[in-house]
Design a protein around this motif. Structure first.
Motif, short mmCIF file in Angstrom:
data_model
loop_
_atom_site.label_atom_id
_atom_site.label_comp_id
_atom_site.label_asym_id
_atom_site.label_seq_id
_atom_site.Cartn_x
_atom_site.Cartn_y
_atom_site.Cartn_z
N PRO A 40 114.97 19.46 -42.58
CA PRO A 40 114.23 18.19 -42.51
C PRO A 40 114.66 17.21 -43.61
O PRO A 40 114.78 16.00 -43.36
N ALA A 41 114.91 17.71 -44.81
CA ALA A 41 115.33 16.83 -45.91
C ALA A 41 116.71 16.24 -45.62
O ALA A 41 116.93 15.03 -45.83
N LEU A 42 117.63 17.07 -45.15
CA LEU A 42 118.98 16.58 -44.84
C LEU A 42 118.92 15.58 -43.69
O LEU A 42 119.61 14.55 -43.71
N THR A 43 118.08 15.86 -42.71
CA THR A 43 117.93 14.94 -41.57
C THR A 43 117.35 13.60 -42.03
O THR A 43 117.85 12.54 -41.63
N ALA A 44 116.35 13.64 -42.89
CA ALA A 44 115.74 12.39 -43.39
C ALA A 44 116.76 11.57 -44.17
O ALA A 44 116.85 10.34 -43.99
N ALA A 45 117.55 12.22 -45.01
CA ALA A 45 118.55 11.51 -45.81
C ALA A 45 119.59 10.85 -44.91
O ALA A 45 119.95 9.68 -45.10
N TRP A 46 120.07 11.60 -43.92
CA TRP A 46 121.08 11.05 -43.01
C TRP A 46 120.48 9.99 -42.09
O TRP A 46 121.16 9.02 -41.73
N ALA A 47 119.24 10.13 -41.68
CA ALA A 47 118.60 9.13 -40.82
C ALA A 47 118.55 7.78 -41.54
O ALA A 47 118.83 6.74 -40.93
N ILE A 48 118.21 7.81 -42.82
CA ILE A 48 118.18 6.57 -43.61
C ILE A 48 119.58 5.98 -43.67
O ILE A 48 119.78 4.78 -43.43
N ARG A 49 120.56 6.82 -43.96
CA ARG A 49 121.95 6.37 -44.07
C ARG A 49 122.47 5.78 -42.76
O ARG A 49 123.22 4.80 -42.76
N MET A 50 122.04 6.38 -41.63
CA MET A 50 122.52 5.94 -40.32
C MET A 50 121.65 4.84 -39.73
O MET A 50 121.99 4.25 -38.70
N GLY A 51 120.51 4.58 -40.35
CA GLY A 51 119.62 3.53 -39.85
C GLY A 51 118.93 3.89 -38.55
O GLY A 51 118.71 3.02 -37.70
N ALA A 105 132.30 7.98 -31.27
CA ALA A 105 132.59 6.84 -32.15
C ALA A 105 131.44 6.67 -33.15
O ALA A 105 131.67 6.39 -34.34
N GLU A 106 130.21 6.87 -32.68
CA GLU A 106 129.04 6.79 -33.56
C GLU A 106 129.10 7.89 -34.63
O GLU A 106 128.87 7.64 -35.80
N VAL A 107 129.42 9.11 -34.22
CA VAL A 107 129.56 10.21 -35.19
C VAL A 107 130.67 9.87 -36.19
O VAL A 107 130.51 10.04 -37.40
N GLY A 108 131.80 9.35 -35.67
CA GLY A 108 132.95 9.02 -36.51
C GLY A 108 132.68 7.93 -37.52
O GLY A 108 133.33 7.87 -38.57
N ARG A 109 131.72 7.06 -37.24
CA ARG A 109 131.35 6.01 -38.21
C ARG A 109 130.84 6.64 -39.50
O ARG A 109 131.00 6.07 -40.59
N TYR A 110 130.19 7.78 -39.40
CA TYR A 110 129.57 8.41 -40.56
C TYR A 110 130.34 9.63 -41.07
O TYR A 110 130.26 9.95 -42.25
N LEU A 111 131.06 10.27 -40.17
CA LEU A 111 131.89 11.43 -40.55
C LEU A 111 133.29 11.22 -39.96
O LEU A 111 133.58 11.72 -38.88
N PRO A 112 134.15 10.50 -40.67
CA PRO A 112 135.49 10.24 -40.13
C PRO A 112 136.28 11.52 -39.83
O PRO A 112 137.17 11.51 -38.98
N ASP A 113 135.93 12.61 -40.49
CA ASP A 113 136.64 13.87 -40.28
C ASP A 113 135.92 14.77 -39.26
O ASP A 113 136.11 15.98 -39.24
#
Length: 180
Positions: free
Chosen positions: A83-94, A154-162
């Protein structure tokens, strides 16, 4: 001769032999194919069947079976970390995730509902951190794109290019460490 395997009649054109992960055999056949033709087909393929049953049983025997203590530890870690990792990434991804649930799913790492609630298998905790992160970003990307189209990746690649390397690493992990 009676076939020692269940026969499933279906709308299909060919006879299929399926050996599942436990080594159980099922024959699928067209509705109108006579039983004697199915029996002949199975007799011709008996060596193939025996080899595949043996291989699946060997894989099942070699599969890692965690202890109850390991499972409990993974579940607890998943309830804390994911849940913590999801919350952090949700903020980052908007994006806004409506909830995070930890399940015992054995066939999928995670899922995202139509209402943007995310479920993760506790088995995600077996993954290295970079692959856990990929699973989280993958599920959060489904909030914007509900399928696995090029737009989704493409959406995944915006945040994780690898992400392609992470998918390859995840597949390698799955081959070496089956989930069930």
């Amino acid at each position: 001769m009676a076939i020692p395997y269940p026969i499933v009649r279906a709308r299909r054109k060919t006879i299929q032999i399926r050996v599942d992960e436990q080594g159980s055999v099922t024959i699928r056949a067209p509705r109108r194919v006579p039983l004697r033709e199915i029996e002949r087909f199975v007799r011709e393929k008996q060596d193939w069947i025996d080899a595949h049953v043996a291989a699946q049983k060997a894989r099942a025997a070699a599969r890692y079976h965690p202890t109850e203590a390991e499972i409990a530890a993974w579940k607890q870690a998943a309830r804390t970390e994911l849940p913590a990792l999801t919350a952090a990434w949700a903020i980052r991804m908007g994006v806004t995730c409506t909830g995070v649930k930890i399940t015992s799913a054995a066939r999928r790492w995670g899922s995202c509902s139509a209402k943007n609630s995310i479920c993760y298998s506790f088995r995600v905790m077996r993954l290295p951190p970079a692959l856990r992160e990929y699973i989280v970003v993958h599920e959060l990307a489904h909030i914007r794109v509900k399928n696995h189209s090029p737009a989704f990746y493409a959406e995944v690649g915006r945040y994780l290019p690898d992400y392609k390397q992470r998918i390859a690493a995840l597949r390698a992990f799955e081959r070496q460490n089956p989930m069930a």
